[in-house]
Motif scaffolding. Structure first.
Motif, mmCIF file in Angstrom:
data_model
loop_
_atom_site.group_PDB
_atom_site.id
_atom_site.type_symbol
_atom_site.label_atom_id
_atom_site.label_comp_id
_atom_site.label_asym_id
_atom_site.label_seq_id
_atom_site.Cartn_x
_atom_site.Cartn_y
_atom_site.Cartn_z
ATOM 1 N N GLN A 57 0.877 -1.011 0.112
ATOM 2 C CA GLN A 57 -0.076 -0.171 0.401
ATOM 3 C C GLN A 57 0.744 0.924 -0.124
ATOM 4 O OE1 GLN A 57 -2.945 0.218 3.406
ATOM 5 N NE2 GLN A 57 -3.718 -2.329 2.386
ATOM 6 N N GLY A 58 1.964 1.556 0.694
ATOM 7 C CA GLY A 58 2.910 2.187 0.315
ATOM 8 C C GLY A 58 2.936 2.274 -0.821
ATOM 9 N N PHE A 59 4.295 3.948 -0.788
ATOM 10 C CA PHE A 59 5.406 3.847 -1.765
ATOM 11 C C PHE A 59 6.180 2.836 -1.386
ATOM 12 C CE2 PHE A 59 7.510 6.311 -4.829
ATOM 13 C CZ PHE A 59 8.067 5.537 -6.173
ATOM 14 N N PHE A 60 6.971 3.744 0.046
ATOM 15 C CA PHE A 60 8.328 3.613 0.013
ATOM 16 C C PHE A 60 8.124 2.203 1.026
ATOM 17 C CE2 PHE A 60 7.831 7.945 -0.546
ATOM 18 C CZ PHE A 60 8.957 8.284 -1.230
ATOM 19 N N ASN A 61 7.398 1.787 1.245
ATOM 20 C CA ASN A 61 7.510 -0.526 1.756
ATOM 21 C C ASN A 61 8.564 -0.669 0.510
ATOM 22 O OD1 ASN A 61 6.657 -2.200 2.841
ATOM 23 N ND2 ASN A 61 4.777 -1.818 2.536
ATOM 24 N N LEU A 62 9.009 -1.672 1.626
ATOM 25 C CA LEU A 62 10.084 -2.667 0.649
ATOM 26 C C LEU A 62 9.396 -3.478 0.213
ATOM 27 C CD1 LEU A 62 12.967 -3.742 0.894
ATOM 28 C CD2 LEU A 62 11.978 -4.949 2.479
ATOM 29 N N SER A 63 8.200 -4.267 1.274
ATOM 30 C CA SER A 63 7.200 -5.190 0.263
ATOM 31 C C SER A 63 6.968 -5.132 -1.636
ATOM 32 C CB SER A 63 6.497 -5.995 1.458
ATOM 33 O OG SER A 63 5.559 -4.838 1.112
ATOM 34 N N THR A 64 6.375 -3.546 -1.847
ATOM 35 C CA THR A 64 5.792 -3.210 -2.753
ATOM 36 C C THR A 64 7.054 -3.372 -3.874
ATOM 37 O OG1 THR A 64 4.133 -1.626 -1.580
ATOM 38 C CG2 THR A 64 4.980 -0.773 -3.677
ATOM 39 N N TRP A 65 8.123 -2.946 -3.355
ATOM 40 C CA TRP A 65 9.557 -2.616 -4.508
ATOM 41 C C TRP A 65 9.966 -3.905 -4.855
ATOM 42 C CZ3 TRP A 65 11.030 1.720 -7.366
ATOM 43 C CH2 TRP A 65 11.171 2.769 -6.518
ATOM 44 N N VAL A 66 9.755 -5.052 -3.669
ATOM 45 C CA VAL A 66 10.446 -6.453 -4.329
ATOM 46 C C VAL A 66 9.536 -6.730 -4.682
ATOM 47 C CG1 VAL A 66 10.565 -8.583 -3.053
ATOM 48 C CG2 VAL A 66 12.187 -6.708 -1.991
ATOM 49 N N CYS A 67 8.177 -6.748 -4.244
ATOM 50 C CA CYS A 67 7.058 -7.520 -5.435
ATOM 51 C C CYS A 67 7.018 -6.950 -7.305
ATOM 52 C CB CYS A 67 5.465 -7.401 -5.311
ATOM 53 S SG CYS A 67 5.099 -8.150 -3.702
ATOM 54 N N ALA A 68 7.244 -5.590 -7.238
ATOM 55 C CA ALA A 68 7.080 -4.998 -8.528
ATOM 56 C C ALA A 68 8.671 -5.324 -8.931
ATOM 57 C CB ALA A 68 7.755 -3.449 -8.389
ATOM 58 N N ILE A 69 9.595 -5.341 -8.763
ATOM 59 C CA ILE A 69 10.892 -5.969 -9.416
ATOM 60 C C ILE A 69 11.086 -7.332 -9.366
ATOM 61 C CG2 ILE A 69 13.851 -5.780 -8.904
ATOM 62 C CD1 ILE A 69 13.604 -3.983 -7.166
ATOM 63 N N LEU A 70 10.272 -7.848 -8.385
ATOM 64 C CA LEU A 70 10.282 -9.047 -9.452
ATOM 65 C C LEU A 70 9.362 -10.096 -9.877
ATOM 66 C CD1 LEU A 70 9.631 -11.423 -5.425
ATOM 67 C CD2 LEU A 70 11.986 -11.808 -7.282
ATOM 68 N N GLY A 71 8.229 -8.930 -10.465
ATOM 69 C CA GLY A 71 7.580 -9.002 -11.185
ATOM 70 C C GLY A 71 7.687 -8.944 -13.050
ATOM 71 N N ALA A 72 8.363 -7.092 -12.969
ATOM 72 C CA ALA A 72 9.534 -7.071 -14.457
ATOM 73 C C ALA A 72 10.754 -8.109 -14.453
ATOM 74 C CB ALA A 72 9.820 -5.774 -13.328
ATOM 75 N N ALA A 73 10.996 -8.397 -13.231
ATOM 76 C CA ALA A 73 11.965 -9.831 -13.724
ATOM 77 C C ALA A 73 11.267 -10.658 -15.109
ATOM 78 C CB ALA A 73 13.003 -9.706 -12.594
ATOM 79 N N VAL A 74 10.371 -11.378 -13.838
ATOM 80 C CA VAL A 74 9.626 -12.451 -14.610
ATOM 81 C C VAL A 74 8.851 -11.959 -16.236
ATOM 82 C CG1 VAL A 74 7.585 -14.197 -14.553
ATOM 83 C CG2 VAL A 74 9.093 -13.539 -12.388
ATOM 84 N N LEU A 75 8.798 -11.604 -15.918
ATOM 85 C CA LEU A 75 8.320 -10.576 -17.369
ATOM 86 C C LEU A 75 9.216 -10.561 -18.217
ATOM 87 C CD1 LEU A 75 5.331 -8.263 -16.805
ATOM 88 C CD2 LEU A 75 5.262 -10.313 -17.725
ATOM 89 N N LEU A 76 10.815 -9.989 -18.181
ATOM 90 C CA LEU A 76 11.259 -9.746 -18.601
ATOM 91 C C LEU A 76 12.594 -10.542 -18.890
ATOM 92 C CD1 LEU A 76 13.500 -6.888 -20.097
ATOM 93 C CD2 LEU A 76 14.387 -7.276 -17.632
ATOM 94 N N LEU A 77 12.590 -11.706 -18.148
ATOM 95 C CA LEU A 77 12.444 -13.457 -18.724
ATOM 96 C C LEU A 77 11.963 -13.776 -19.688
ATOM 97 C CD1 LEU A 77 13.791 -14.712 -14.791
ATOM 98 C CD2 LEU A 77 14.919 -14.682 -17.482
ATOM 99 N N GLY A 78 10.379 -13.722 -19.320
ATOM 100 C CA GLY A 78 9.456 -13.848 -20.739
ATOM 101 C C GLY A 78 10.019 -13.720 -22.117
ATOM 102 N N TYR A 79 9.899 -12.160 -21.956
ATOM 103 C CA TYR A 79 10.544 -11.502 -23.024
ATOM 104 C C TYR A 79 11.301 -11.371 -23.552
ATOM 105 C CZ TYR A 79 10.930 -7.095 -26.372
ATOM 106 O OH TYR A 79 11.317 -7.310 -27.483
ATOM 107 N N ASN A 80 12.765 -12.147 -23.069
ATOM 108 C CA ASN A 80 14.067 -12.376 -23.451
ATOM 109 C C ASN A 80 14.322 -14.183 -24.296
ATOM 110 O OD1 ASN A 80 14.776 -10.070 -22.452
ATOM 111 N ND2 ASN A 80 16.424 -10.731 -20.981
ATOM 112 N N LEU A 81 12.936 -14.799 -23.031
ATOM 113 C CA LEU A 81 12.895 -16.095 -23.938
ATOM 114 C C LEU A 81 12.160 -16.223 -25.501
ATOM 115 C CD1 LEU A 81 12.326 -18.133 -20.627
ATOM 116 C CD2 LEU A 81 13.940 -18.456 -21.903
#
Length: 97
Positions: A57-81
């Motif tokens: 719920q918060g922009f500066f929350n660590l779990s928010t950033w971790v989820c966003a980075i993991l989601g972006a990494a998963v999509l980036l891996l899929g795109y590269n494949l």
């Protein structure tokens, strides 16, 4: 968190995911940003709906950033494949003729 905050978070998450994902970077910054925003939204959705994480719920929350980075990494891996298979498939066919 508002949509503008998710977009900003996605832009940064896309850049961080691009640094974390191994391999050749065949996409430009625009694709990285789009995948980052989509990954941030995907990571936020998965965390809140599937994993029932209440801290997204918060922009500066660590779990928010971790989820966003993991989601972006998963999509980036899929795109590269997907793009990697397309480019190697075209090269392979042209070499056989």
């Amino acid at each position: 968190m508002g949509i503008i905050a998710w977009i900003i978070l996605g832009l940064v998450a896309g850049l961080v995911a691009r640094m974390l994902v191994p391999g050749k970077d065949s996409q430009g910054l625009i694709i990285t940003f789009v995948l980052g925003v989509a990954g941030a939204l995907l990571g936020g959705f998965v965390a809140t709906q599937v994993l029932h994480v209440a801290g997204i719920q918060g922009f500066f929350n660590l779990s928010t950033w971790v989820c966003a980075i993991l989601g972006a990494a998963v999509l980036l891996l899929g795109y590269n494949l997907i793009i990697g298979r397309r480019s190697s498939g075209r090269t392979g066919r042209a070499g056989r003729r």
